[in-house]
Design a protein around this motif. Structure first.
Motif, short mmCIF file in Angstrom:
data_model
loop_
_atom_site.label_atom_id
_atom_site.label_comp_id
_atom_site.label_asym_id
_atom_site.label_seq_id
_atom_site.Cartn_x
_atom_site.Cartn_y
_atom_site.Cartn_z
N ARG A 1 0.57 -1.30 -0.02
CA ARG A 1 0.08 0.08 0.04
C ARG A 1 0.85 1.26 0.02
NH1 ARG A 1 -2.79 -3.07 4.08
NH2 ARG A 1 -2.11 -1.72 5.68
N ASP B 1 1.69 1.57 -3.51
CA ASP B 1 0.49 2.13 -4.28
C ASP B 1 0.48 3.95 -4.00
OD1 ASP B 1 -2.24 2.01 -5.31
OD2 ASP B 1 -2.62 2.86 -3.51
N TYR B 2 0.81 4.06 -3.01
CA TYR B 2 1.04 5.60 -2.67
C TYR B 2 2.08 6.33 -3.41
CZ TYR B 2 1.25 9.98 0.03
OH TYR B 2 1.48 11.26 0.55
N GLY C 1 -1.61 6.18 -6.12
CA GLY C 1 -2.86 5.14 -5.92
C GLY C 1 -3.63 5.62 -4.88
N LYS C 2 -4.87 5.36 -4.59
CA LYS C 2 -5.83 5.45 -3.67
C LYS C 2 -5.99 4.34 -2.66
CE LYS C 2 -6.38 9.69 -5.44
NZ LYS C 2 -5.79 10.81 -4.73
N ASP C 3 -5.48 3.09 -2.83
CA ASP C 3 -5.67 2.08 -2.06
C ASP C 3 -4.67 1.95 -0.92
OD1 ASP C 3 -7.80 1.17 -3.75
OD2 ASP C 3 -6.69 0.32 -5.10
N ASN C 4 -4.77 2.94 0.05
CA ASN C 4 -3.92 2.87 0.97
C ASN C 4 -4.66 3.55 2.37
OD1 ASN C 4 -3.62 5.92 0.55
ND2 ASN C 4 -2.60 4.82 -1.39
N ARG D 1 8.18 0.40 -12.19
CA ARG D 1 7.07 0.39 -12.91
C ARG D 1 7.39 0.23 -14.74
NH1 ARG D 1 3.08 -2.84 -11.25
NH2 ARG D 1 1.66 -3.20 -12.91
N THR E 1 -2.50 -1.87 -10.78
CA THR E 1 -2.50 -0.53 -11.11
C THR E 1 -2.39 -0.55 -12.82
OG1 THR E 1 -0.93 1.50 -11.15
CG2 THR E 1 0.32 -0.65 -11.32
N GLN E 2 -2.23 0.63 -13.55
CA GLN E 2 -2.31 0.40 -14.82
C GLN E 2 -1.37 -0.36 -15.45
OE1 GLN E 2 -2.14 4.65 -16.24
NE2 GLN E 2 -4.18 4.68 -16.04
N HIS F 1 -8.12 -7.11 -4.17
CA HIS F 1 -8.36 -6.09 -5.23
C HIS F 1 -7.87 -7.07 -6.46
CE1 HIS F 1 -8.93 -2.17 -3.79
NE2 HIS F 1 -8.49 -2.58 -2.59
#
Length: 273
Positions: A19, A22-23, A27-30, A60, A87-88, A116
């Motif tokens: 997470r 992700d941040y 990203g927003k999943d955190n 990435r 993610t993308q 997820h």
């Protein structure tokens, strides 16, 4: 994501490296604990002249380029261990733009990652999600064999996961087990955090280790090029070898601020026939 949205069995007050990553990627999943820990790492890196968000983006990009290259080279099976939050341009999406019949197995042990990933991949034939721990590679290979044919080439991906294991001997044994599962035409993809030898910054690195010790992973380690190269012994090292990820076959290189003294190393090895 708010703490109230934490699924059963997940303590939102304990940072997760998945997470946090992700941040870094926006990203927003955190949860708040993830963001607070990630911001501490961002500040420590910035004080040392580095940019953690740029490192995450560069890593990435390396993953995307390697998967595209391997799919274009004929690889049709991928085992992504420590996949992190979707993610993308996930591995299956990149591979299937080249080879629609590519099979992909994702492996992680973070409950939110698994939730997820399963939701993302629902109805996506040939793509599977396994609950597994990189510390138990034999179990991963056994479970993945239900979906992949290890008698044919497989690309095993270890992107930004091994640096969360501090024991050098343990990491070497893990990689050796996974490397031993390859047949001719199989590949091993590795990315790993590093700093240049003269840029150790021991105080900042020690503070960063303290942050990660409070996370679910419990640690982080930096290793050098020779160590990463050693993990690929017995494999043909694809050009350009063990290099910072932003320099691995990037057809449109761009300046990478904060990555000139450290960041993430990447390498791909192939078992020749």
């Amino acid at each position: 994501m708010t703490d109230e949205q934490a699924p059963p069995g997940v303590d939102p007050t304990v940072p997760s490296v998945a997470r946090m990553y992700d941040y870094y990627l926006g990203g927003k999943d955190n949860f708040r604990a993830d963001r607070d820990a990630a911001e501490q790492i961002v500040r420590l890196a910035r004080d040392s002249g580095a940019d953690v968000r740029e490192m995450a983006r560069a890593n990435r990009g390396f993953l995307i380029r390697t998967v595209h290259h391997l799919a274009a080279s004929g690889v049709r099976q991928f085992l992504d261990i420590g996949t992190g939050l979707p993610t993308q341009d996930n591995v299956h999406q990149v591979a299937r733009r080249v080879a629609p019949d590519a099979k992909v197995v994702y492996v992680d042990n973070d409950p939110i990652v698994l939730t997820h990933a399963q939701a993302l991949l629902a109805g996506s034939p040939g793509t599977y999600v396994l609950d597994g721990d990189v510390r138990r590679p034999a179990d991963i290979l056994r479970d993945a064999a239900a979906h992949l044919d290890f008698g044919r080439p497989v690309a095993i991906v270890l992107a930004a996961v091994l640096h969360f294991l501090p024991d050098d001997a343990e990491v070497a044994a893990i990689v050796a087990t996974l490397r031993g599962a390859l047949v001719p035409g199989g590949h091993l993809v590795i990315s790993h955090s590093y700093v240049e030898p003269d840029e150790g910054r021991p105080e900042r690195m020690g503070e960063a280790q303290d942050v990660y010790r409070r996370s679910a992973s419990g640690s982080i380690a930096w290793r050098d090029r020779d160590t990463v190269r050693g993990w690929l012994d017995g494999l043909e090292l694809l050009e350009p070898g063990v290099v910072p990820v932003q320099h691995w076959r990037d057809d449109a290189p761009h300046p990478a601020p904060g990555l000139d003294k450290g960041g993430v190393l990447g390498a791909v090895g192939r078992l020749r026939g």
